[in-house]
Design a protein around this motif. Structure first.
Motif, PDB file in Angstrom:
ATOM      1  N   ALA A   1      24.798  -6.699  23.771  1.00 18.59           N
ATOM      2  CA  ALA A   1      25.016  -7.689  22.714  1.00 18.59           C
ATOM      3  C   ALA A   1      23.694  -8.375  22.341  1.00 18.59           C
ATOM      4  N   ASN A   2      22.894  -8.695  23.346  1.00 23.11           N
ATOM      5  CA  ASN A   2      21.609  -9.349  23.074  1.00 23.11           C
ATOM      6  C   ASN A   2      20.643  -8.401  22.373  1.00 23.11           C
ATOM      7  N   TYR A   3      20.679  -7.140  22.774  1.00 24.60           N
ATOM      8  CA  TYR A   3      19.796  -6.145  22.165  1.00 24.60           C
ATOM      9  C   TYR A   3      20.114  -6.013  20.676  1.00 24.60           C
ATOM     10  N   TRP A   4      21.394  -5.901  20.404  1.00 27.47           N
ATOM     11  CA  TRP A   4      21.846  -5.731  19.018  1.00 27.47           C
ATOM     12  C   TRP A   4      21.510  -6.968  18.176  1.00 27.47           C
ATOM     13  N   GLU A   5      21.703  -8.135  18.759  1.00 27.77           N
ATOM     14  CA  GLU A   5      21.404  -9.403  18.076  1.00 27.77           C
ATOM     15  C   GLU A   5      19.912  -9.474  17.718  1.00 27.77           C
ATOM     16  N   ASN A   6      19.087  -9.020  18.639  1.00 27.21           N
ATOM     17  CA  ASN A   6      17.630  -9.052  18.437  1.00 27.21           C
ATOM     18  C   ASN A   6      17.192  -8.075  17.336  1.00 27.21           C
ATOM     19  N   ILE A   7      17.888  -6.954  17.243  1.00 25.33           N
ATOM     20  CA  ILE A   7      17.610  -5.984  16.176  1.00 25.33           C
ATOM     21  C   ILE A   7      17.996  -6.590  14.826  1.00 25.33           C
ATOM     22  N   LYS A   8      19.151  -7.257  14.799  1.00 26.44           N
ATOM     23  CA  LYS A   8      19.596  -7.885  13.544  1.00 26.44           C
ATOM     24  C   LYS A   8      18.624  -8.973  13.099  1.00 26.44           C
TER      25      LYS A   8
ATOM     26  N   GLY B   1      15.269  -2.098  26.240  1.00 28.07           N
ATOM     27  CA  GLY B   1      16.725  -1.907  26.193  1.00 28.07           C
ATOM     28  C   GLY B   1      17.360  -1.740  27.565  1.00 28.07           C
ATOM     29  N   TRP B   2      16.621  -1.152  28.504  1.00 28.25           N
ATOM     30  CA  TRP B   2      17.169  -0.931  29.850  1.00 28.25           C
ATOM     31  C   TRP B   2      17.471  -2.245  30.546  1.00 28.25           C
ATOM     32  N   ARG B   3      16.729  -3.300  30.154  1.00 23.90           N
ATOM     33  CA  ARG B   3      16.874  -4.578  30.856  1.00 23.90           C
ATOM     34  C   ARG B   3      17.605  -5.614  30.014  1.00 23.90           C
ATOM     35  N   THR B   4      18.189  -5.179  28.893  1.00 21.46           N
ATOM     36  CA  THR B   4      18.799  -6.153  27.981  1.00 21.46           C
ATOM     37  C   THR B   4      20.268  -5.819  27.755  1.00 21.46           C
TER      38      THR B   4
ATOM     39  N   ALA C   1       0.820  -1.208   0.000  1.00 22.90           N
ATOM     40  CA  ALA C   1       0.000   0.000   0.000  1.00 22.90           C
ATOM     41  C   ALA C   1       0.860   1.267   0.000  1.00 22.90           C
ATOM     42  N   GLY C   2       2.172   1.116  -0.083  1.00 22.80           N
ATOM     43  CA  GLY C   2       3.050   2.283  -0.188  1.00 22.80           C
ATOM     44  C   GLY C   2       3.475   2.877   1.143  1.00 22.80           C
ATOM     45  N   ASN C   3       3.298   2.112   2.205  1.00 22.76           N
ATOM     46  CA  ASN C   3       3.718   2.593   3.516  1.00 22.76           C
ATOM     47  C   ASN C   3       5.165   2.207   3.792  1.00 22.76           C
ATOM     48  N   SER C   4       5.749   2.880   4.772  1.00 21.00           N
ATOM     49  CA  SER C   4       7.111   2.600   5.169  1.00 21.00           C
ATOM     50  C   SER C   4       7.097   1.649   6.376  1.00 21.00           C
ATOM     51  N   VAL C   5       8.192   0.905   6.541  1.00 16.73           N
ATOM     52  CA  VAL C   5       8.300   0.026   7.704  1.00 16.73           C
ATOM     53  C   VAL C   5       9.640   0.233   8.397  1.00 16.73           C
ATOM     54  N   GLY C   6       9.653  -0.007   9.696  1.00 17.20           N
ATOM     55  CA  GLY C   6      10.880   0.130  10.467  1.00 17.20           C
ATOM     56  C   GLY C   6      11.017  -1.008  11.465  1.00 17.20           C
ATOM     57  N   ASN C   7      12.212  -1.092  12.044  1.00 19.64           N
ATOM     58  CA  ASN C   7      12.600  -2.173  12.953  1.00 19.64           C
ATOM     59  C   ASN C   7      12.214  -1.809  14.394  1.00 19.64           C
ATOM     60  N   HIS C   8      11.572  -2.747  15.087  1.00 20.98           N
ATOM     61  CA  HIS C   8      11.146  -2.520  16.478  1.00 20.98           C
ATOM     62  C   HIS C   8      11.612  -3.692  17.353  1.00 20.98           C
ATOM     63  N   THR C   9      12.751  -4.262  16.985  1.00 21.24           N
ATOM     64  CA  THR C   9      13.375  -5.466  17.563  1.00 21.24           C
ATOM     65  C   THR C   9      12.549  -6.721  17.246  1.00 21.24           C
ATOM     66  N   PHE C  10      13.141  -7.881  17.453  1.00 20.34           N
ATOM     67  CA  PHE C  10      12.437  -9.139  17.136  1.00 20.34           C
ATOM     68  C   PHE C  10      11.440  -9.523  18.231  1.00 20.34           C
ATOM     69  N   ASN C  11      11.809  -9.243  19.487  1.00 22.28           N
ATOM     70  CA  ASN C  11      10.949  -9.666  20.616  1.00 22.28           C
ATOM     71  C   ASN C  11      10.437  -8.505  21.467  1.00 22.28           C
ATOM     72  N   HIS C  12      10.411  -7.310  20.900  1.00 22.70           N
ATOM     73  CA  HIS C  12       9.924  -6.146  21.649  1.00 22.70           C
ATOM     74  C   HIS C  12      10.663  -6.007  22.980  1.00 22.70           C
ATOM     75  N   LEU C  13      11.983  -5.926  22.878  1.00 27.68           N
ATOM     76  CA  LEU C  13      12.818  -5.889  24.076  1.00 27.68           C
ATOM     77  C   LEU C  13      12.887  -4.503  24.701  1.00 27.68           C
TER      78      LEU C  13
END
Ligand SMILES: [Zn+2]
Length: 217
Positions: free
Chosen positions: A99-106, A93-96, A79-91
């Motif tokens: 390295a795990n945070y970055w891995e989840n984003i990847k 960041g304060w509690r992660t 439909a022409g909308n944009s999408v962005g990354n919101h991590t794989f498991n909705h982490l």
């Protein structure tokens, strides 16, 4: 108490993050964003509502939901909308650990690529978009992410996910808090569906009547 407008103190502490867009000289513009999908029916409602008003928006998707509902993810893009990354498991960041945070984003980036329809707005961006779940990440995490992503915060939070908030109040406060250039957060989640489905069409209609356009980031 609900806060609908991002406090300017918070903004001034993190000037390198994007909180709102500069006013458009041509036409006043609002940037709607939808977090936590894609979810069948809820996200489809958003995509159809946007199309009815010829509006475009940006969806910050959770990788796990993309994996479960790839066709919904593709309908957003088609439909022409944009999408962005919101991590794989909705982490949170304060509690992660970093390295795990970055891995989840990847991991989220990989599933986004796998279900990309190609040639859509987000693929021609210089940097892909990222929004931290809960708006929470450490300074170190932000610096790391900033190297590869454009980090998108927000100017107006609709609080649509809050069940104590009535749909009418959600709409009223969202209208009152929004102005040219605002980045506005809605949620295409089951929790937010009641308030969001009431507010979204009325919100868009209100600003369309005032001559605003709705653009993707
Ligand atoms: Zn979220």
């Amino acid at each position: 108490m609900h806060i609908f407008k991002t406090p300017s103190l918070l903004r001034s502490l993190f000037p390198s993050l994007l909180w709102k867009m500069p006013p458009q000289s041509e036409q006043p513009t609002l940037y709607l964003t939808f977090d936590d999908g894609p979810i069948p029916d809820v996200t489809d409602f958003v995509v159809e509502t946007l199309a009815q008003f010829q509006a475009k928006a940006t969806f910050f998707c959770v990788g796990d939901n993309i994996q479960k509902h790839p066709q919904v993810f593709q309908r957003i893009q088609n439909a022409g909308n944009s999408v962005g990354n919101h991590t794989f498991n909705h982490l949170n960041g304060w509690r992660t650990p970093n390295a795990n945070y970055w891995e989840n984003i990847k991991q989220c980036s990989q599933v986004m690529q796998a279900h990309s329809v190609g040639n859509t707005p987000w693929q021609i961006l210089e940097k892909p978009l990222f929004r931290p779940p809960y708006g929470r990440f450490t300074t170190q995490q932000a610096i790391m992410i900033h190297q590869q992503f454009r980090i998108i915060m927000w100017d107006v939070l609709t609080n649509d996910y809050d069940k104590r908030l009535t749909p009418e109040k959600c709409l009223r406060a969202s209208l009152r808090s929004s102005a040219d250039g605002a980045i506005v957060v809605f949620h295409d989640s089951l929790k937010a569906a009641k308030n969001m489905m009431f507010t979204l069409p009325r919100y868009i209609a209100h600003f369309k009547e005032k001559g605003y356009q709705f653009a993707a980031l």
